[in-house]
Design a protein around this motif. Structure first.
Motif, PDB file in Angstrom:
ATOM      1  N   THR A 370      41.307  39.631  29.166  1.00 18.29           N
ATOM      2  CA  THR A 370      40.295  40.449  29.861  1.00 18.29           C
ATOM      3  C   THR A 370      39.178  39.596  30.456  1.00 18.29           C
ATOM      4  O   THR A 370      38.548  40.008  31.437  1.00 18.29           O
ATOM      5  CB  THR A 370      39.654  41.476  28.899  1.00 18.29           C
ATOM      6  OG1 THR A 370      38.949  40.788  27.864  1.00 18.29           O
ATOM      7  CG2 THR A 370      40.708  42.387  28.281  1.00 18.29           C
ATOM      8  N   LEU A 371      38.946  38.428  29.881  1.00 15.66           N
ATOM      9  CA  LEU A 371      37.796  37.621  30.306  1.00 15.66           C
ATOM     10  C   LEU A 371      37.861  37.204  31.781  1.00 15.66           C
ATOM     11  O   LEU A 371      36.890  37.421  32.520  1.00 15.66           O
ATOM     12  CB  LEU A 371      37.631  36.394  29.405  1.00 15.66           C
ATOM     13  CG  LEU A 371      36.393  35.529  29.698  1.00 15.66           C
ATOM     14  CD1 LEU A 371      35.112  36.325  29.481  1.00 15.66           C
ATOM     15  CD2 LEU A 371      36.394  34.276  28.828  1.00 15.66           C
ATOM     16  N   PRO A 372      38.989  36.604  32.274  1.00 15.98           N
ATOM     17  CA  PRO A 372      39.008  36.194  33.687  1.00 15.98           C
ATOM     18  C   PRO A 372      38.763  37.361  34.647  1.00 15.98           C
ATOM     19  O   PRO A 372      38.027  37.213  35.627  1.00 15.98           O
ATOM     20  CB  PRO A 372      40.418  35.615  33.868  1.00 15.98           C
ATOM     21  CG  PRO A 372      40.882  35.274  32.495  1.00 15.98           C
ATOM     22  CD  PRO A 372      40.245  36.245  31.582  1.00 15.98           C
ATOM     23  N   ALA A 373      39.371  38.522  34.351  1.00 15.51           N
ATOM     24  CA  ALA A 373      39.214  39.662  35.251  1.00 15.51           C
ATOM     25  C   ALA A 373      37.790  40.206  35.222  1.00 15.51           C
ATOM     26  O   ALA A 373      37.209  40.516  36.275  1.00 15.51           O
ATOM     27  CB  ALA A 373      40.203  40.767  34.876  1.00 15.51           C
ATOM     28  N   MET A 374      37.211  40.310  34.016  1.00 13.56           N
ATOM     29  CA  MET A 374      35.843  40.833  33.914  1.00 13.56           C
ATOM     30  C   MET A 374      34.855  39.893  34.618  1.00 13.56           C
ATOM     31  O   MET A 374      33.954  40.341  35.334  1.00 13.56           O
ATOM     32  CB  MET A 374      35.444  41.003  32.444  1.00 13.56           C
ATOM     33  CG  MET A 374      36.226  42.062  31.694  1.00 13.56           C
ATOM     34  SD  MET A 374      35.925  43.756  32.240  1.00 13.56           S
ATOM     35  CE  MET A 374      34.421  44.161  31.353  1.00 13.56           C
ATOM     36  N   ILE A 375      35.046  38.577  34.423  1.00 11.18           N
ATOM     37  CA  ILE A 375      34.189  37.607  35.114  1.00 11.18           C
ATOM     38  C   ILE A 375      34.399  37.706  36.624  1.00 11.18           C
ATOM     39  O   ILE A 375      33.448  37.678  37.408  1.00 11.18           O
ATOM     40  CB  ILE A 375      34.466  36.169  34.614  1.00 11.18           C
ATOM     41  CG1 ILE A 375      33.965  36.008  33.170  1.00 11.18           C
ATOM     42  CG2 ILE A 375      33.802  35.141  35.517  1.00 11.18           C
ATOM     43  CD1 ILE A 375      34.321  34.669  32.556  1.00 11.18           C
ATOM     44  N   GLY A 376      35.672  37.857  37.028  1.00 13.23           N
ATOM     45  CA  GLY A 376      35.998  37.968  38.455  1.00 13.23           C
ATOM     46  C   GLY A 376      35.326  39.165  39.106  1.00 13.23           C
ATOM     47  O   GLY A 376      34.764  39.059  40.206  1.00 13.23           O
ATOM     48  N   ILE A 377      35.385  40.305  38.436  1.00  8.31           N
ATOM     49  CA  ILE A 377      34.746  41.520  38.977  1.00  8.31           C
ATOM     50  C   ILE A 377      33.233  41.292  39.083  1.00  8.31           C
ATOM     51  O   ILE A 377      32.601  41.636  40.091  1.00  8.31           O
ATOM     52  CB  ILE A 377      35.046  42.745  38.085  1.00  8.31           C
ATOM     53  CG1 ILE A 377      36.544  43.066  38.113  1.00  8.31           C
ATOM     54  CG2 ILE A 377      34.244  43.968  38.541  1.00  8.31           C
ATOM     55  CD1 ILE A 377      36.985  44.034  37.025  1.00  8.31           C
TER      56      ILE A 377
END
Length: 687
Positions: A370-377
């Motif tokens: 979840t971390l890469p996507a949450m940071i990306g958003i």
């Protein structure tokens, strides 16, 4: 231009449909089973749409009476337009889903038979079958939004259209997800774990229901989901664009939204046309390459048009930031779910120690993913905000929020290709089952397994993409909500909103309730799968116990009994979870007003995105870990590792195909409900 490009997409979809239909279909057993799948899918869709038509009729009546203002206080015409726009949104979304089901249930058999000639022809049938859905979904969404705006010229009417699409998507995704996972779990547990028979063995009474479920969940359901996200992103952008055009005069901001959205559909058409695979090619690489080609074409087209039409380069930059972050999120998701990467291998290895370790390792990697996507958003929202903030310092907040909405439009600009890739998944999954039931041999099964594995990976990527896109969209919808509130507050002589202070107890109250809703929503859907699957497992046991010769393959199972159980259970379970989310939103609004709703939306967005990403990625990881073991690793089929991996996949099924991808639709629905009811929340609240 938007209407013209939509019609081009429909014409291309019609050509692809006819191309797929012309492919050879000579195996009678495959045609017979494919027909059963098609009829089962049509029956479910007819019953589901019947229930949703009744829901939509009641919702349209309430909209007519109360939105955008109570009919006895406001303008009668505005209420009629809003109700008609809402019904149009449900209708367009339903039609896109129906088109997808029809082509997917034709392409599955053609894909299986094409595998006899090699991986290239089989891949092309599966991909082009999925592309029909991609072109139909995005063509319908762009055409619908363009027509509503052309007729009404009103951004609020677009919100009504979007709410229609979202409400249908919420129930279609939930209903399809409950159906497909009921059948999938039941078939896996009774077949692979209890009886030791292959995945798509025709002796299994749930096998046809499982194949039907792939279509109603991953084709009609996911199509409705991405239709909804695409419409919602345009709706949020158009509401703010209309406000900016009103302030500065002209129509340049609205034109920018339609221009970039239309060019995205054109880029997807080009991307689908250029998709190819070699005779011994890698299907995952081919699918990813088609996405990269579409992305590059879109960047080039929008840059040229921005220069020629003298559009604002900062808005273009926000759009491209959203697009590129979407691709990066897809790559990150691919790492955690692809069966050639370490996380899948580690979970498959852990399965040798038993199902507890399968589940523990899968959950751990799911949370990590979840971390890469949450940071990306977060990065895309921040970058878009900062890019567009300086356009006009006097209205920096409005332009900054418009920038975020354009980042969402950018991320969803290639949604035609994303839907094509996603619909490819269930087509090749069905093809694998049909190849086994049609006795096409081990070589064909090897090809369809490879195509299916690519489909699983790409489905995980598209789910991650859809969730990330929903995240940006609902941040933009938060801006649209503020815009609607401030417009109403100005006309009523009340103070407007400039933001939401977490220290304000009303905001904090809303945030806590909003954060809890995705968890309750997920639990309701997964309990629905649990109850329904238990009923189907009991039915499978009954058939093996009572039908003489079924276990030996000398008698035909009663496939329709399992299809009926899945259908009845899905219809029964799909309404309560969606209604709970809508009723909670209305309750918070009338208790705490617009400030509580701001907190409610914020909590719901953060909690919902985290849960949706976790469940979608961990589910895809478990699915491919199972397939990795089945391909001969860690003991292969029938080993203890295989049985543990099947258990992990059984847990992951409702994660990735029922609750996870439904949460992003739930977030969009409550955001739209909040925007549509903003005037009521502003004028009538307990605190």
């Amino acid at each position: 231009m938007s209407i013209l490009i939509s019609l081009v997409a429909f014409a291309f979809a019609a050509w692809l449909y006819l191309w797929v239909k012309r492919q050879p279909a000579q195996n009678q057993r495959i045609e017979q089973v494919s027909l059963l799948i098609r009829l089962g899918a049509r029956t479910f869709l007819r019953k589901e749409y019947g229930v949703l038509a009744r829901f939509a009729s009641v919702a349209a009546l309430l909209i007519l009476l109360f939105l955008p203002a109570p009919i006895w206080k406001g303008n009668f015409t505005d209420n009629v337009i809003m109700a008609v726009a809402y019904l149009a949104g449900t209708l367009f979304s339903a039609i896109a889903g129906k088109i997808g089901i029809e082509i997917a249930t034709i392409a599955n058999g053609r894909c299986a038979e094409a595998a006899q000639k090699g991986i290239k022809p089989s891949f092309m049938v599966g991909f082009r079958g999925g592309a029909v859905m991609g072109m139909a979904v995005v063509g319908a969404s762009l055409l619908g939004v363009a027509l509503v705006y052309l007729i009404t010229g009103d951004g609020t009417a677009i919100l009504g259209f979007s709410f229609g699409a979202s409400s249908l998507a919420l129930f279609a995704k939930a209903g399809g997800g409950i159906f497909t996972k009921t059948a999938d779990i039941s078939a896996d547990l009774t077949g692979k774990v209890e009886l030791g028979i292959p995945e798509d063995d025709p002796r299994n009474p749930a096998v046809i229901a499982d194949n039907v479920g792939d279509n109603v969940g991953d084709v009609a359901g996911m199509g409705a989901d991405l239709f909804d996200s695409n419409v919602a992103s345009m709706a949020a952008a158009l509401v703010m664009a209309g406000s900016l055009d009103l302030r500065y005069g002209g129509t340049s901001h609205v034109a920018t939204v339609f221009c970039y959205a239309a060019l995205g559909l054109l880029a997807s058409v080009i991307g689908v046309m250029t998709a190819r695979i070699g005779k011994k090619g890698n299907p995952t690489r081919a699918l990813n390459m088609s996405t990269y080609v579409t992305t590059a074409v879109y960047v080039a087209l929008t840059a040229v048009v921005t220069a020629l039409a003298n559009l604002e380069w900062r808005i273009w930059g926000a759009c491209i930031v959203g697009l590129l972050v979407g691709v990066v999120i897809g790559i990150a998701t691919d790492y955690f779910t692809d069966d050639s990467k370490k996380p899948v291998h580690f979970v498959a290895g852990a399965s040798k120690s038993g199902p507890a370790f399968t589940i523990l390792s899968g959950i751990s990697y799911g949370f990590l993913s979840t971390l890469p996507a949450m940071i990306g958003i977060g990065i895309s929202a921040l970058a878009a905000y900062k890019l567009c903030e300086p356009i006009d310092p006097a209205n920096s907040l409005e332009y900054a929020m418009f920038g975020i909405s354009m980042a969402a439009v950018g991320m969803l600009s290639i949604v035609g290709m994303i839907v094509s890739n996603d619909a490819y998944g269930p087509i090749v999954d069905n093809a694998r089952g049909l190849a086994e039931m049609g006795s096409l041999g081990d070589d064909v099964l090897e090809i369809t397994d490879e195509l299916d594995s690519a489909g699983n990976t790409v489905k995980a990527v598209t789910k991650g993409f859809a969730i990330a896109a929903a995240g940006l969209t609902v941040i933009a919808l938060l801006g649209a909500f503020m815009s609607e509130v401030n417009s109403a507050a100005s006309s009523l002589g009340l103070p407007g909103l400039t933001g939401f202070d977490v220290m304000n107890p009303l905001v904090f109250f809303g945030m806590l309730v909003g954060a809890a809703i995705p968890a309750v929503f997920s639990a309701m859907l997964m309990l629905g799968v649990d109850r329904n699957a238990q009923r189907m497992v009991a039915e499978i046991h009954r058939q093996f116990r009572e039908i003489v010769g079924l276990r030996e393959g000398k008698a035909e199972p009663e496939y329709n009994k399992c299809i009926d159980i899945a259908t009845a259970g899905a219809i029964r379970e799909l309404i309560p979870a969606g209604l709970m989310a809508i009723v909670a939103t209305i309750g918070v609004g009338f208790i705490g007003g617009v400030e509580a709703i701001g907190g409610f939306l914020t909590g719901n967005i953060v909690s919902g995105l985290l849960l949706a990403l976790f469940m979608s990625n961990s589910g895809g990881l478990w699915d491919n870990a199972k397939k990795y073991v089945e391909s001969g690793h860690e003991g292969g089929k029938g080993s203890d590792a295989h049985k543990a991996a099947v258990v992990g996949d059984t847990v992951g099924d409702p994660f990735k195909d029922t609750a996870g991808p439904s949460i992003n639709t739930q977030i969009t629905v409550i955001s739209l409900v909040s925007s549509l009811l903003s005037v009521l929340f502003l004028t009538y609240s307990l605190f």
